[in-house]
Design an enzyme around this catalytic site. Sequence first.
Site, PDB file in Angstrom:
ATOM      1  N   ARG A 181       0.833  -1.210   0.000  1.00 27.67           N
ATOM      2  CA  ARG A 181       0.000   0.000   0.000  1.00 27.67           C
ATOM      3  C   ARG A 181       0.868   1.261   0.000  1.00 27.67           C
ATOM      4  O   ARG A 181       0.568   2.235   0.692  1.00 27.67           O
ATOM      5  CB  ARG A 181      -0.921   0.029   1.230  1.00 27.67           C
ATOM      6  CG  ARG A 181      -2.027  -0.974   1.233  1.00 27.67           C
ATOM      7  CD  ARG A 181      -3.041  -0.701   0.149  1.00 27.67           C
ATOM      8  NE  ARG A 181      -4.209  -1.549   0.281  1.00 27.67           N
ATOM      9  CZ  ARG A 181      -4.263  -2.810  -0.129  1.00 27.67           C
ATOM     10  NH1 ARG A 181      -3.228  -3.367  -0.721  1.00 27.67           N
ATOM     11  NH2 ARG A 181      -5.361  -3.523   0.025  1.00 27.67           N
TER      12      ARG A 181
ATOM     13  N   GLU B 151      -5.669   4.456   5.909  1.00 26.81           N
ATOM     14  CA  GLU B 151      -5.272   4.073   4.555  1.00 26.81           C
ATOM     15  C   GLU B 151      -5.710   5.050   3.474  1.00 26.81           C
ATOM     16  O   GLU B 151      -4.901   5.428   2.622  1.00 26.81           O
ATOM     17  CB  GLU B 151      -5.776   2.656   4.265  1.00 26.81           C
ATOM     18  CG  GLU B 151      -5.130   1.983   3.081  1.00 26.81           C
ATOM     19  CD  GLU B 151      -5.975   2.007   1.842  1.00 26.81           C
ATOM     20  OE1 GLU B 151      -5.510   1.510   0.824  1.00 26.81           O
ATOM     21  OE2 GLU B 151      -7.102   2.546   1.890  1.00 26.81           O
TER      22      GLU B 151
ATOM     23  N   SER C 242     -10.885  -0.584   2.942  1.00 25.89           N
ATOM     24  CA  SER C 242     -10.212  -0.702   4.239  1.00 25.89           C
ATOM     25  C   SER C 242      -9.852   0.694   4.720  1.00 25.89           C
ATOM     26  O   SER C 242      -9.248   1.464   3.982  1.00 25.89           O
ATOM     27  CB  SER C 242      -8.926  -1.520   4.102  1.00 25.89           C
ATOM     28  OG  SER C 242      -9.197  -2.806   3.631  1.00 25.89           O
TER      29      SER C 242
HETATM   30  N1  EPU Z   1     -10.661 -10.279  10.194  1.00 26.98           N
HETATM   31  C1  EPU Z   1     -11.365 -10.285  11.368  1.00 26.98           C
HETATM   32  N2  EPU Z   1     -12.456  -9.458  11.477  1.00 26.98           N
HETATM   33  C2  EPU Z   1     -12.853  -8.670  10.478  1.00 26.98           C
HETATM   34  C3  EPU Z   1     -12.131  -8.650   9.271  1.00 26.98           C
HETATM   35  C4  EPU Z   1     -11.034  -9.476   9.159  1.00 26.98           C
HETATM   36  O1  EPU Z   1     -11.022 -10.990  12.290  1.00 26.98           O
HETATM   37  O2  EPU Z   1     -13.853  -7.962  10.638  1.00 26.98           O
HETATM   38  C5  EPU Z   1      -9.516 -11.195  10.033  1.00 26.98           C
HETATM   39  C6  EPU Z   1      -9.849 -12.271   9.021  1.00 26.98           C
HETATM   40  O3  EPU Z   1     -10.463 -13.370   9.649  1.00 26.98           O
HETATM   41  C7  EPU Z   1      -8.510 -12.636   8.456  1.00 26.98           C
HETATM   42  C8  EPU Z   1      -7.744 -11.338   8.529  1.00 26.98           C
HETATM   43  O4  EPU Z   1      -8.433 -10.505   9.447  1.00 26.98           O
HETATM   44  O5  EPU Z   1      -7.851 -13.574   9.274  1.00 26.98           O
HETATM   45  C9  EPU Z   1      -7.611 -10.665   7.164  1.00 26.98           C
HETATM   46  O6  EPU Z   1      -8.920 -10.312   6.676  1.00 26.98           O
HETATM   47  P1  EPU Z   1      -9.252 -10.163   5.110  1.00 26.98           P
HETATM   48  O7  EPU Z   1      -8.869 -11.394   4.394  1.00 26.98           O
HETATM   49  O8  EPU Z   1     -10.657  -9.729   4.998  1.00 26.98           O
HETATM   50  O9  EPU Z   1      -8.288  -9.066   4.581  1.00 26.98           O
HETATM   51  P2  EPU Z   1      -7.812  -7.678   5.210  1.00 26.98           P
HETATM   52  O10 EPU Z   1      -6.392  -7.860   5.609  1.00 26.98           O
HETATM   53  O11 EPU Z   1      -8.736  -7.180   6.224  1.00 26.98           O
HETATM   54  C10 EPU Z   1      -6.800  -6.805   2.969  1.00 26.98           C
HETATM   55  C11 EPU Z   1      -6.841  -5.551   2.162  1.00 26.98           C
HETATM   56  C12 EPU Z   1      -8.128  -5.484   1.348  1.00 26.98           C
HETATM   57  C13 EPU Z   1      -8.179  -6.701   0.453  1.00 26.98           C
HETATM   58  C14 EPU Z   1      -8.126  -7.954   1.317  1.00 26.98           C
HETATM   59  C15 EPU Z   1      -8.073  -9.222   0.522  1.00 26.98           C
HETATM   60  C16 EPU Z   1      -5.543  -3.905   3.364  1.00 26.98           C
HETATM   61  C17 EPU Z   1      -5.576  -2.654   4.173  1.00 26.98           C
HETATM   62  N3  EPU Z   1      -6.724  -4.392   3.017  1.00 26.98           N
HETATM   63  O12 EPU Z   1      -7.863  -6.723   3.922  1.00 26.98           O
HETATM   64  O13 EPU Z   1      -8.054  -4.320   0.535  1.00 26.98           O
HETATM   65  O14 EPU Z   1      -9.347  -6.716  -0.336  1.00 26.98           O
HETATM   66  O15 EPU Z   1      -6.933  -7.926   2.136  1.00 26.98           O
HETATM   67  O16 EPU Z   1      -6.818  -9.373  -0.042  1.00 26.98           O
HETATM   68  O17 EPU Z   1      -4.460  -4.416   3.066  1.00 26.98           O
HETATM   69  C18 EPU Z   1      -8.593  -1.986   0.588  1.00 26.98           C
HETATM   70  O18 EPU Z   1      -7.381  -1.762   0.604  1.00 26.98           O
HETATM   71  O19 EPU Z   1      -9.419  -1.051   0.575  1.00 26.98           O
HETATM   72  C19 EPU Z   1      -9.057  -3.356   0.576  1.00 26.98           C
HETATM   73  C20 EPU Z   1     -10.347  -3.664   0.609  1.00 26.98           C
END
Ligand code: EPU
Length: 349
Positions: free
Chosen positions: A164, A344, A239
Amino acid sequence: MNTRHDVPLAPYTTLGLGGPARAFREARTTQGLIEAVSAADEAKMPVLLLGGGSNLVIADEGFDGTVIRVATRGRQVVEAGDTARVLLCAGEPWDDFVAWSVAQGLAGVECLSGIPGCVGATPMQNVGAYGQEVSEVITGVRVWDRRERSQRTLHPRECAFGYRDSVFKREARGRYAVLSVAFALRRGGAPALRYGELQKALGEGAPTLAKVRETVLSLRRAKGMVYDPDDPEGRTAGSFFTNPLVAPETAGAVTAAARAKGALGEGESMPQWPTADGRVKLAAGWLIERAGVDKGWTVDGAGVSRRHALALVNRGGTTRSLLAMAERVRSRVREAFGVTLEIEPERVG
Ligand code: EPU
């Protein structure tokens, strides 16, 4: 190109927030974009380049300068062997490009399905999702250099892409207006299957690019991460925080804190991923939830998404109330785990 004045910016953002722009112009050609930026620079007016408005938090007071909406369109494709080089104008909608690539059998962006916004914004924060990042396929970024008043093409190395992150957010902040982006896609290439959640959803076998796109879209929908203007839960900037990158010792300390406060059960492990530079990426969404923040928690019209703790939703509030909500969430996480979350989306005004 006509100039309008005192144009409310909220309708141009996915959050639906933001006061008026002093001046507002729309650039439909690359030349028009350069002229609009140059004219504002000559008049010493601050410039905000507006694409899809999906990663922007604009102040309630608005923007005291010229907003230039980038509405340039165009796609050129040059095929050489198994590689398709695709040059896209900055204003092309990102997901149209992904859908087109998948339909053409071109691999490289399939996991980046369903992301709102325009092509020109993707290098800024090195857009990434489900195991893919645009930096893997970008071969050059054509820019208008506002300092040198000339066009140039930045090599990916000069873009200094990170998680990012890029030179556009740091040393060169505000210096360049992105005109077009060049990508190299692989004809007949296999989809990228690197993200655990995606692999699990796809199951056994070798999925097609189309199957991967479809699966990513349904995962994103379930998290409220596919923008739909009719979905009140979708008034987000994706995010709202980045996933923290910390030293391994810090990750250990966070795990210990989570165990001590009962946020992490026996036999349960905290989501974390080692990164190439030796740091550990933590899951901000997990930290938020386990810090005791309830999904759906809303104050003054600004809330935590019901579908994903990492997204903040505008439920009829203001930018001020949204940023106050972000502070509440950040302090909860800081108090619980000693980790400070970074915002972000780009903040304006
Ligand atoms: N999780 C929770 N609670 C929640 C959300 C997530 O416990 O409410 C846990 C999930 O269970 C998982 C971990 O957090 O173990 C990661 O969650 P997720 O796979 O949903 O991905 P994220 O890290 O929250 C990132 C990106 C997203 C992207 C997804 C999928 C960033 C800041 N965000 O989210 O990007 O779509 O991975 O690759 O890196 C964005 O940047 O706007 C965005 C949506």
